[in-house]
Design a protein around this motif. Sequence first.
Motif: not given
Length: 438
Positions: A34, A37-38, A41, A104, A220, A224-225
């Motif tokens: 998580f 993935s952030k 992003e 996001y 996105k 999925d993450e």
Amino acid sequence: MIKKIMLIGLFTGLAHILSFYGVSFVVKMDADKFFVSKIAEIESGIAIMLAVMSFGLQQVATRDIAINSDWTKILFITQQNRFSMGLFLSVLGLFLYLLTKDSYYLIFLLAPLLALNVDYALYGRGHSVQASFLSLIKVGVPAVILVILGYIGLFELNIYIISIVVSWGIISYFSNKILKAFLLIRPKLNFFKAYLKNIKIGFTDFALTVLKLGILTLAKPFYDETTIANAFVVLKLYVLIKGVQRVIFQAFYKDLVNPKKAFMIDKIGLLIGFLFFSVTLFYPTEITNFLFSKDYLSSKKLLTLVGIATLISSISISISPRMLLIRKDKEYINSYLFALVGTLSFLVIISKTNMFFYGIIGAILFGEFILNLLFFYHLKNVVFTKQRFLFLLELAGLFTIFSINFCFFNSPLSMFLSAVCCLFYGLYFLFQHKKQIL
């Protein structure tokens, strides 16, 4: 000149290495997907914002700033448009956040700050060393923060975001100070007109971004993450290798007009791409364990795919600017447009299948294939030569040795033997081209 090139290469190289190492380190320190993935992003969102704010405008401005005595006026007008677009993107991001409740989109609030940076004008005015050093700060500060967070086991996203704000604030201030430009500029309402004038070049800028980290923002809504995190760590390595090729390309940029030296640049770029492809093909598990963690072993097939994409894009790293040098602008732009459409189509279609895990990296591979196929078609007389064919035969021989080592010896021994072969071939290559390189 040599000192200048070496400094630019040093700063640019360190920037790419730090950017990759920061992510690699937090992954090895067991950051959850998580968090990874952030980060993906955020980095992708910044890349997309920069592409939209430049959108053809920045390329033209950099050229005009370099050749005009009244360059401050050009810079002022360009910054007005970029800052206005930045404000528009921040409002759009806020609107999308209120509409979707997805945090996001709050990253787009950074757009006005990103627009204040004028490092492109530094390159135009010949301050390339200062510009490359500021780029090192831009990626170095967040990367160091990631390493610290990984070391203490505190995976706090807000601290990382603050480091990005600080780094961009620093480079925006100093890039303006070096040029004695205005840091804050009043926006204007009709800024879209300036972007529409260069819309085709703008889509080229956008395609270049999408074929790297920018694709994660577009992925996105469809992935999925976990899939984004797996693709991100592989793409960071891909961007690192492309960065190494770019440093070499920039060091010999002025030699592109000479066909023999341009071919030498292509040979170096292809050799790098070939070695990366070979490593990802034969030793994906070892590379994944060494650079990332066992949690990312599922990414080893993605490594091989990105290795193939690197190999395809490395066949001629000088072909893109050479198309512009020989005034094939229309073919250049159309090639990128077709690659962009192909990449986005592949990205969306594969997301609806059971092969979605490969969708993001596969889309980049597909886009690079289309782009380079069109490039080769438009410059077939330049690419398909006897000299290039002979060099490909050399690499085929090297690949055969790698394959034999892989098939008949265990991994550590085969890696060692292949490394020795690379060393001897590297010495042979340097001796063969010592007059052109040194």
